[in-house]
Design an enzyme around this catalytic site. Sequence first.
Site, PDB file in Angstrom:
ATOM      1  N   ASP A  61       0.863  -1.189   0.000  1.00  0.00           N
ATOM      2  CA  ASP A  61       0.000   0.000   0.000  1.00  0.00           C
ATOM      3  C   ASP A  61       0.892   1.229   0.000  1.00  0.00           C
ATOM      4  O   ASP A  61       1.892   1.262   0.716  1.00  0.00           O
ATOM      5  CB  ASP A  61      -0.914   0.010   1.244  1.00  0.00           C
ATOM      6  CG  ASP A  61      -2.139   0.904   1.066  1.00  0.00           C
ATOM      7  OD1 ASP A  61      -1.958   2.091   0.715  1.00  0.00           O
ATOM      8  OD2 ASP A  61      -3.269   0.431   1.274  1.00  0.00           O
ATOM      9  N   ASN A  69     -10.857   7.402   6.520  1.00  0.00           N
ATOM     10  CA  ASN A  69     -10.678   5.949   6.438  1.00  0.00           C
ATOM     11  C   ASN A  69     -11.251   5.224   7.655  1.00  0.00           C
ATOM     12  O   ASN A  69     -11.648   4.059   7.564  1.00  0.00           O
ATOM     13  CB  ASN A  69      -9.196   5.587   6.351  1.00  0.00           C
ATOM     14  CG  ASN A  69      -8.478   6.155   5.150  1.00  0.00           C
ATOM     15  OD1 ASN A  69      -7.287   6.429   5.221  1.00  0.00           O
ATOM     16  ND2 ASN A  69      -9.179   6.344   4.038  1.00  0.00           N
ATOM     17  N   LEU A  70     -11.285   5.886   8.794  1.00  0.00           N
ATOM     18  CA  LEU A  70     -11.502   5.195  10.062  1.00  0.00           C
ATOM     19  C   LEU A  70     -12.928   4.684  10.239  1.00  0.00           C
ATOM     20  O   LEU A  70     -13.188   3.887  11.146  1.00  0.00           O
ATOM     21  CB  LEU A  70     -11.122   6.114  11.229  1.00  0.00           C
ATOM     22  CG  LEU A  70      -9.666   6.626  11.198  1.00  0.00           C
ATOM     23  CD1 LEU A  70      -9.356   7.410  12.456  1.00  0.00           C
ATOM     24  CD2 LEU A  70      -8.681   5.490  11.019  1.00  0.00           C
ATOM     25  N   CYS A 169     -10.168 -17.288 -14.188  1.00  0.00           N
ATOM     26  CA  CYS A 169      -9.549 -16.127 -13.570  1.00  0.00           C
ATOM     27  C   CYS A 169     -10.544 -14.961 -13.544  1.00  0.00           C
ATOM     28  O   CYS A 169     -11.671 -15.069 -14.021  1.00  0.00           O
ATOM     29  CB  CYS A 169      -8.264 -15.739 -14.306  1.00  0.00           C
ATOM     30  SG  CYS A 169      -8.508 -14.893 -15.893  1.00  0.00           S
ATOM     31  N   CYS A 186     -16.342   4.178  -3.735  1.00  0.00           N
ATOM     32  CA  CYS A 186     -16.834   4.336  -2.366  1.00  0.00           C
ATOM     33  C   CYS A 186     -16.906   5.805  -1.976  1.00  0.00           C
ATOM     34  O   CYS A 186     -17.797   6.216  -1.236  1.00  0.00           O
ATOM     35  CB  CYS A 186     -15.925   3.582  -1.397  1.00  0.00           C
ATOM     36  SG  CYS A 186     -16.119   1.800  -1.454  1.00  0.00           S
TER      37      CYS A 186
END
Length: 266
Positions: A61, A69-70, A169, A186
């Site tokens: 990352d 984000n939390l 796949c 998102c």
Amino acid sequence: MDFREDQIQRYARHIILPEMGGIGQAKLLDSRVLVIGAGGLGSPLIQYLAAAGVGTIAVVDDDVVDLSNLQRQILHTTPRVGHAKVDSAAEAVAALNPDVKIVPIRARLDKDNAASIIADYPIVADGSDNFATRFLVNDACRLAGATLVSAAILRFDGQLSTYRPDGPCYRCIYAEEPPEGAVPTCSSAGVLGAMAGTMGAMQATEVVKEILGIGESMAGRLLIYDALSVSFRVVRVKRDPGCPLCGDHPTITDLSGHRSTKHACG
């Protein structure tokens, strides 16, 4: 292997499982897993793999922890806002299970580094937040002969599947990347925070199953979860003869030509 007394206590609920036992726990401690993304899916995934005693977990990352984000990325904490996510992940895992070695890779996976990073790991878990990375990870895993466990979330929906080297796949389901902006992210459409926990925990379960070779694999199947109706649907996935990667006449033989652009959610 001989377990230390503290390991017997830590993994007792695993060891008494007939499908796992001491041999299975030893396999977990000796295993290596690569996790793509330390975000919404990566957070519960990394935590449950670490709690299970997966011996080496590499985390790729390039992002830093943001306050936004939390709501779903429970691996991180408010005091670690602004810290590199891979460093935050390493700190969390160290506090959870000292048996586990975390390999932090602060980089964005791209066509230049994907093959060399994935080469060291027989199992890869993808929790990335964009289609370009998902296609790249799929291609790199197939070319390396690695098993890929992939999950995705958006709004109140989740998907999960496993892609083994000898089966269909990701491209057998989704032939090519959608045009940029065609699928909401998102950040634009939202996501229920707990959805990351649900799908990330299921992803961790499938990774453990693949390591131990137990149960029925999600290979060749796609799980679709609708949280609002509490409904699960599993559809069969077959190898596409026209797939450019694993079809009858593959056209993808290396990772050249891939671009990394953000759209989708992990």
